[in-house]
Structures are given as C-alpha cells and as structure tokens.
Design a protein around this motif. Structure first.
Motif, mmCIF file in Angstrom:
data_model
loop_
_atom_site.group_PDB
_atom_site.id
_atom_site.type_symbol
_atom_site.label_atom_id
_atom_site.label_comp_id
_atom_site.label_asym_id
_atom_site.label_seq_id
_atom_site.Cartn_x
_atom_site.Cartn_y
_atom_site.Cartn_z
ATOM 1 N N PRO A 203 0.833 -1.204 0.000
ATOM 2 C CA PRO A 203 0.000 0.000 0.000
ATOM 3 C C PRO A 203 0.867 1.253 0.000
ATOM 4 O O PRO A 203 2.023 1.236 0.418
ATOM 5 N N LYS A 204 0.293 2.351 -0.471
ATOM 6 C CA LYS A 204 1.040 3.605 -0.534
ATOM 7 C C LYS A 204 1.452 4.084 0.849
ATOM 8 O O LYS A 204 2.535 4.637 1.033
ATOM 9 N N TYR A 205 0.577 3.879 1.816
ATOM 10 C CA TYR A 205 0.854 4.297 3.183
ATOM 11 C C TYR A 205 0.704 3.106 4.124
ATOM 12 O O TYR A 205 -0.139 2.237 3.916
ATOM 13 N N SER A 206 1.502 3.095 5.170
ATOM 14 C CA SER A 206 1.266 2.178 6.279
ATOM 15 C C SER A 206 1.527 2.933 7.572
ATOM 16 O O SER A 206 2.425 3.776 7.645
ATOM 17 N N CYS A 207 0.711 2.636 8.574
ATOM 18 C CA CYS A 207 0.757 3.406 9.819
ATOM 19 C C CYS A 207 0.981 2.481 11.000
ATOM 20 O O CYS A 207 0.462 1.363 11.035
ATOM 21 N N VAL A 208 1.794 2.945 11.941
ATOM 22 C CA VAL A 208 2.077 2.225 13.181
ATOM 23 C C VAL A 208 1.478 3.014 14.330
ATOM 24 O O VAL A 208 1.603 4.242 14.382
ATOM 25 N N ARG A 209 0.826 2.300 15.261
ATOM 26 C CA ARG A 209 0.259 2.916 16.463
ATOM 27 C C ARG A 209 0.653 2.033 17.646
ATOM 28 O O ARG A 209 0.138 0.919 17.774
ATOM 29 N N TRP A 210 1.546 2.538 18.481
ATOM 30 C CA TRP A 210 2.046 1.747 19.604
ATOM 31 C C TRP A 210 1.814 2.486 20.908
ATOM 32 O O TRP A 210 1.871 3.721 20.963
ATOM 33 N N ALA A 211 1.618 1.706 21.963
ATOM 34 C CA ALA A 211 1.505 2.259 23.317
ATOM 35 C C ALA A 211 2.222 1.330 24.282
ATOM 36 O O ALA A 211 2.310 0.121 24.048
ATOM 37 N N SER B 59 2.914 5.934 27.385
ATOM 38 C CA SER B 59 3.677 6.582 26.321
ATOM 39 C C SER B 59 3.166 5.988 25.011
ATOM 40 O O SER B 59 2.964 4.769 24.912
ATOM 41 N N VAL B 60 2.969 6.851 24.009
ATOM 42 C CA VAL B 60 2.405 6.394 22.740
ATOM 43 C C VAL B 60 3.220 6.944 21.581
ATOM 44 O O VAL B 60 3.881 7.990 21.681
ATOM 45 N N LEU B 61 3.175 6.218 20.475
ATOM 46 C CA LEU B 61 3.818 6.651 19.229
ATOM 47 C C LEU B 61 2.875 6.372 18.075
ATOM 48 O O LEU B 61 2.226 5.320 18.024
ATOM 49 N N ALA B 62 2.811 7.314 17.141
ATOM 50 C CA ALA B 62 2.173 7.084 15.843
ATOM 51 C C ALA B 62 3.214 7.403 14.775
ATOM 52 O O ALA B 62 3.906 8.425 14.857
ATOM 53 N N GLY B 63 3.344 6.523 13.816
ATOM 54 C CA GLY B 63 4.305 6.721 12.738
ATOM 55 C C GLY B 63 3.706 6.295 11.418
ATOM 56 O O GLY B 63 2.843 5.421 11.355
ATOM 57 N N ILE B 64 4.170 6.932 10.337
ATOM 58 C CA ILE B 64 3.655 6.613 9.009
ATOM 59 C C ILE B 64 4.800 6.453 8.025
ATOM 60 O O ILE B 64 5.810 7.161 8.108
ATOM 61 N N LYS C 285 -1.450 -1.056 19.272
ATOM 62 C CA LYS C 285 -0.823 -2.253 19.810
ATOM 63 C C LYS C 285 -0.093 -1.863 21.088
ATOM 64 O O LYS C 285 0.741 -0.955 21.072
ATOM 65 N N VAL C 286 -0.423 -2.534 22.184
ATOM 66 C CA VAL C 286 0.244 -2.261 23.463
ATOM 67 C C VAL C 286 1.454 -3.172 23.571
ATOM 68 O O VAL C 286 1.334 -4.402 23.581
#
Length: 290
Positions: A3-11, A106-111, A256-257
């Motif tokens: 896919p053109k974009y992929s996103c990460v969401r971590w905590a 603590s959280v992170l979002a990355g693309i 995702k924790v």
C-alpha cells in the motif's frame, strides 16, 4: 503490491513497568548522549520513564520500518524542539512519527509513505490524555476558566453530555484533538485555540473502535487536507492522531500495546552502560502509580 501508506500505532503502559537496574542500564545505553542528559533533568521518576520509553519507541519504529541499523539511527530536534530522523527520506520512501505521554501511557504514531514523487510529505501529530480531573474546583468552574480554549460549537457538544463524567470525557476528547493538531504544525498551544474547532460526527469513542470522521475548521474554514483518528486505550485514556496531506486514512488499525521485552527486542547500545547514572535515576520519586 505494498500500500502507498502504512501506519504504526504503539503504546506502552508505564504503570506496568518497574525496571530493574539491569533493564534501566540497557535502556539508557540505547539513547544518544544528549537524550540521556536531557532525561536526567526530570525531577519525577514517572516523567523520566515516560520520556525514556518515548525515545525507545522512536528508535524501534525507525529500525522496524526503514532497516537502518539500530545503533546508526540519529535523531535531532528542529527549532521547535520536535525530534526528527536526520534522514527521513529513504530511497522511494519517506517517514514521519510523533510521540506523547500522559497518565499511564507513552504512545507513538508513525507513518511510512511509498511512491512520494512530487507530493507534499505526510506529517503526523499525536496526543494522549488521561480522562481525569483533580483540580479541586467544581468541574463547572474549571470549564468556565477554560472557556477560551474551545469554540462555541465544541462547548455545546461538551455540555450536551448527560453527566459530568461524560462531559469530562468529551472535554478531553477535544483537548487531545487540538493537541494532536498543534503538535503536528509545531506551534504549541500558545495559538488561539478557539479558532481551531473540531466537528465530531461520531458521538462517542469506544475502546477497540477507531473514529475517523471528525473534521477540523480553522477560522471557519474546513481543512480538507487533514484527517484525524480517535482512540480509547482504556476507559481512562484518550488518544488523537492528526495527519496532514494524507488524502485518506491509511488504514483502520487500533493501538498495539507493547511490553518492555518487545520494545527492546534487537536493541543495541550506543554507549557503555552507566550504573552510576541509573542509581541516581532509581532515587527519583514517583508522583503517581503508587
């Protein structure tokens, strides 16, 4: 085809992490020297831990998504103090990320962007807030003092909730959205927040569900190049992610924790372990999680 974009969401749940001396020595050895020095300035231990985890989340995200060797990753800070990867354009890909910490997380979002020719970069901002009020004054008085931080439409939505608990949840929802936006654009909350007005189409945010239909008006103008995500990590923690220039949402993923072991898998020290430094850290007092 990817896919053109992929996103990460971590905590990471900080209330579940009480590092041993050995764990703390490894974790702090995986930082750049200036990051390590900056962390020691925190008076309270939970602020130290939260920022440390944020830095380690950034390193894991870059390593996992770019293939750059862990000990070759280099961060700097821009003029507004926001960390960035020194080389965030990697061949046909480009990345952006943001971290936040408050309450237990603590959280992170990355693309990750692919096929980036002649397109403006996607920028990302994130904020997490614990849904609590301990200011001492009645909630109505607190809201009165905060009047200028929300638009009339936002206040109507907040006050339309049936109970004080629901009103507080709505308040924190809008606060998260505003913080995610101003962190993305890098202006901080010194700007006129009444001019930033969010329009929610989904009445409530529930755990395990992703809200992606909230829109933003600034000075009465709809910002069509912005997308927002809203999450509930648990019943006490709200998260908002702001995407600029995304076009449409990358996916509908939830957070995702991570545990400490998963966070540190494959981590490589950048310097010698410093037990003396870590002993001083262990002497810092916690202000919560007692």
């Amino acid at each position: 085809m990817l896919p053109k974009y992929s996103c990460v969401r971590w905590a990471l749940d900080l209330s579940q992490w009480r590092p041993t001396l050995a764990e703390l020595s490894l974790a702090t050895a995986c930082l750049q020297a200036e990051e390590k020095a900056r962390l020691m300035k925190f008076y309270f231990r939970d602020d130290f831990d939260a920022s440390l985890i944020g830095r380690l989340l950034m390193r894991k995200f870059v390593r996992d998504t770019t293939g750059i060797a862990y000990d070759q990753i280099r961060f700097e800070r821009d003029g507004r103090g926001k960390p960035f990867l020194v080389n965030s354009v990697l061949g046909p890909c480009r990345i952006d990320f943001n971290v936040s910490h408050q309450g237990n997380y603590s959280v992170l979002a990355g693309i990750v962007e692919r096929s980036i020719a002649d397109e403006p970069p996607v920028k990302i901002g994130i904020d997490v807030m614990k849904i609590e009020y301990s200011g001492g004054k009645p909630l109505t008085e607190f809201f009165r003092l905060m009047t200028r931080n929300f638009s009339d439409a936002e206040w109507r939505f907040i006050r339309s909730r049936q109970s004080e608990a629901e009103q507080l949840k709505a308040f924190m929802r809008f606060w998260c959205l505003k913080e995610s936006y101003v962190k993305n654009v890098g202006v901080g909350i010194t700007m006129n927040l009444q001019k930033i007005s969010f329009k929610v189409k989904t009445d409530d945010v529930a755990k395990g569900k992703v809200v992606q239909d909230t829109v933003l008006e600034v000075d009465g103008n709809l910002l069509t190049n912005w997308c927002f995500e809203e999450h509930l990590l648990d019943e006490q923690h709200s998260v908002a992610i702001a995407f600029e220039n995304l076009g449409k949402m990358a996916d509908e993923g939830t957070f995702k924790v991570l545990g400490y072991e998963e966070l540190m898998e494959g981590a490589l020290p950048l310097m010698e372990k410093d037990n003396s430094y870590c002993q001083r850290v262990l002497e810092k007092q916690y202000k919560r999680f007692q």
